[in-house]
Design a protein around this motif. Structure first.
Motif, short mmCIF file in Angstrom:
data_model
loop_
_atom_site.label_atom_id
_atom_site.label_comp_id
_atom_site.label_asym_id
_atom_site.label_seq_id
_atom_site.Cartn_x
_atom_site.Cartn_y
_atom_site.Cartn_z
N GLN A 1 44.33 44.66 45.35
CA GLN A 1 43.13 45.17 44.67
C GLN A 1 42.78 44.35 43.43
OE1 GLN A 1 43.90 49.34 43.94
NE2 GLN A 1 43.13 49.94 45.97
N CYS A 2 43.82 43.94 42.69
CA CYS A 2 43.57 43.14 41.48
C CYS A 2 43.00 41.77 41.83
CB CYS A 2 44.87 43.00 40.69
SG CYS A 2 45.46 44.58 39.99
N LYS A 3 43.48 41.21 42.95
CA LYS A 3 42.93 39.91 43.39
C LYS A 3 41.48 40.08 43.85
CE LYS A 3 47.26 37.64 44.70
NZ LYS A 3 48.04 37.01 45.80
N GLN A 4 41.20 41.18 44.58
CA GLN A 4 39.84 41.44 45.02
C GLN A 4 38.91 41.68 43.81
OE1 GLN A 4 40.16 44.75 47.72
NE2 GLN A 4 40.72 43.44 49.48
N ALA A 5 39.45 42.37 42.80
CA ALA A 5 38.67 42.62 41.60
C ALA A 5 38.26 41.30 40.94
CB ALA A 5 39.46 43.48 40.61
N ALA A 6 39.20 40.34 40.90
CA ALA A 6 38.90 39.05 40.30
C ALA A 6 37.77 38.35 41.07
CB ALA A 6 40.15 38.18 40.28
N VAL A 7 37.89 38.37 42.41
CA VAL A 7 36.88 37.69 43.24
C VAL A 7 35.51 38.36 43.09
CG1 VAL A 7 36.22 37.15 45.61
CG2 VAL A 7 38.60 36.87 44.89
N LYS A 8 35.50 39.70 43.19
CA LYS A 8 34.23 40.42 43.15
C LYS A 8 33.55 40.32 41.78
CE LYS A 8 35.40 43.79 46.75
NZ LYS A 8 35.63 45.22 47.06
N LEU B 1 40.24 32.03 38.20
CA LEU B 1 40.76 33.38 38.03
C LEU B 1 41.10 33.99 39.40
CD1 LEU B 1 41.32 35.49 35.81
CD2 LEU B 1 39.06 36.46 36.30
N LYS B 2 42.37 34.46 39.52
CA LYS B 2 42.83 35.02 40.79
C LYS B 2 43.22 36.49 40.67
CE LYS B 2 42.82 31.01 42.99
NZ LYS B 2 42.29 30.16 41.89
N TRP B 3 43.42 36.96 39.46
CA TRP B 3 43.92 38.34 39.26
C TRP B 3 43.22 38.94 38.05
CZ3 TRP B 3 46.25 41.78 36.02
CH2 TRP B 3 47.01 42.82 36.56
N LEU B 4 42.74 40.20 38.19
CA LEU B 4 41.98 40.82 37.10
C LEU B 4 42.17 42.32 37.14
CD1 LEU B 4 39.88 40.69 34.79
CD2 LEU B 4 38.08 40.85 36.53
N ASP B 5 42.46 42.88 35.95
CA ASP B 5 42.58 44.34 35.83
C ASP B 5 41.64 44.82 34.72
OD1 ASP B 5 43.26 46.96 35.80
OD2 ASP B 5 45.40 46.66 35.38
N LEU B 6 40.67 45.66 35.11
CA LEU B 6 39.70 46.21 34.14
C LEU B 6 39.77 47.74 34.09
CD1 LEU B 6 36.56 43.99 34.89
CD2 LEU B 6 37.88 44.01 32.78
N LYS B 7 40.86 48.33 34.59
CA LYS B 7 40.97 49.78 34.58
C LYS B 7 40.98 50.33 33.16
CE LYS B 7 44.76 50.47 36.86
NZ LYS B 7 45.19 49.09 36.92
N ASP B 8 40.57 51.60 33.06
CA ASP B 8 40.61 52.35 31.81
C ASP B 8 39.77 51.69 30.70
OD1 ASP B 8 42.32 54.15 33.05
OD2 ASP B 8 44.11 53.07 32.42
N CYS C 1 42.57 48.59 40.46
CA CYS C 1 43.58 47.53 40.45
C CYS C 1 44.95 48.23 40.44
CB CYS C 1 43.41 46.67 39.21
SG CYS C 1 44.57 45.28 39.11
N LEU C 2 45.23 48.85 41.63
CA LEU C 2 46.46 49.62 41.73
C LEU C 2 47.59 48.82 42.38
CD1 LEU C 2 44.89 53.02 42.91
CD2 LEU C 2 45.52 52.31 40.58
N ASP C 3 47.21 47.71 42.99
CA ASP C 3 48.22 46.85 43.58
C ASP C 3 47.74 45.40 43.49
OD1 ASP C 3 46.31 46.53 45.64
OD2 ASP C 3 47.20 48.14 46.82
N GLU C 4 48.57 44.50 43.95
CA GLU C 4 48.26 43.08 43.85
C GLU C 4 46.97 42.73 44.58
OE1 GLU C 4 49.39 39.25 42.34
OE2 GLU C 4 50.15 41.29 41.95
#
Length: 306
Positions: free
Chosen positions: A136-143, A110-117, A131-134
């Motif tokens: 942040q979404c990649k960091q979200a996936a890692v974290k 997994l490289k990209w993840l959006d869990l907003k809202d 996950c407002l940009d590419e």
């Protein structure tokens, strides 16, 4: 799309290269069987539908690389969601998720993840961030992956501790059971030995009582036989002695009578009576006969010497 037949044909018609767009189809459930028949559809868009949950067999779609589930009403993901090991891009925007399954940690690609809202657990929301940009979404996936791996590790440790505790408890129970069984065996052995000893004492007591009875019976028998054997022989002598006494008394009485008659015939005036004459004659004959008997003479001589 949630009804009727012909789904395989309609899904195939919607396939554009490796992308399958099922968004805005008013779906209440995912057509997993039809999707499984399209392994080329590695990019799946299920956004803007009415999905409340995903079926457990959804995780068999291991060919998926990009998955868009945004703007549905998902409350939770399947427990084995981590089976989608080829998944690289996951959009879960605007659902009703609070937590993620622990198996989420297995999504190693997994490289990209959006869990907003989503009404996420505060800890998970803080880890996921925005996950407002590419980036942040990649960091979200890692974290999130790191966070879920930590949770998985902690759960594994807890499970191991629980298993270890259960094993130790089982060993303790087994040891207690063995000790209890050993104690019961020892108790049964002691009870058996006591029972043997009790029966041996009873046997010895019965044997001693039997011997005592036999001894007493033998003694009584001997005592019974002894008086019988000792008393019976004397009885005839006592009877004979009594009979001899009677005879002797009679003889003495007769002798006394004879002497009286003799004295009467010798000393009184009745000596001239015929009876007395006969008595005197008989007396003189007897005296003469006795004097002529040598044996009697000897006896008389011996008596005279004494």
């Amino acid at each position: 799309m949630s009804r009727g037949g012909g789904k395989g044909q309609s899904l195939k018609d919607k396939l554009d290269g490796n992308e399958l767009d099922l968004s805005l189809c008013d779906l209440n459930e995912v057509p997993v069987r039809e999707l499984a028949a399209l392994p080329k559809a590695t990019v799946l868009d299920l956004s803007c539908n009415n999905l409340i949950s995903l079926p457990s067999d959804f995780c068999s779609l291991m060919h998926l690389v990009k998955l868009d589930l945004s703007k549905n009403r998902l409350q939770q993901l399947p427990l084995d969601f981590g089976r989608l090991v080829n998944l690289q891009h996951l959009d879960l925007l605007n659902n009703r998720l609070v937590t993620l399954p622990v198996s989420f940690a297995q999504l190693k690609n997994l490289k990209w993840l959006d869990l907003k809202d989503n009404p996420l657990d505060p800890v998970l929301a803080k880890v996921a961030g925005d996950c407002l940009d590419e980036k942040q979404c990649k960091q979200a996936a890692v974290k999130v992956l790191q966070h879920m791996k930590a949770i998985q590790s902690e759960q594994d440790r807890q499970r191991q501790r629980k298993l270890q505790a259960e094993r130790e408890m089982e060993k303790k129970r087994e040891a207690e059971q063995r000790a209890k069984e050993a104690q019961e065996r020892e108790l049964r052995k002691r009870e058996k030995a006591e029972e043997k000893e009790r029966r041996r004492r009873e046997y010895d007591a019965q044997k001693a009582a039997k011997q005592e009875v036999e001894k007493k019976t033998k003694k009584e028998t001997m005592q019974t036989r002894k008086p019988t054997s000792s008393s019976r022989p004397p009885q005839p002598p006592r009877h004979k002695h009594s009979w001899s006494r009677s005879v002797l008394r009679i003889l003495l009485f007769l002798l006394l009578c004879v002497l009286c008659v003799l004295a009467t015939c010798k000393l009184t005036e009745l000596q001239r009576q015929p009876l007395c004459v006969s008595v005197n004659t008989l007396y003189e004959d007897v005296v003469a006969a006795l004097q002529n008997h040598k044996t009697l003479q000897n006896m008389l001589q011996q008596n005279s010497q004494h």
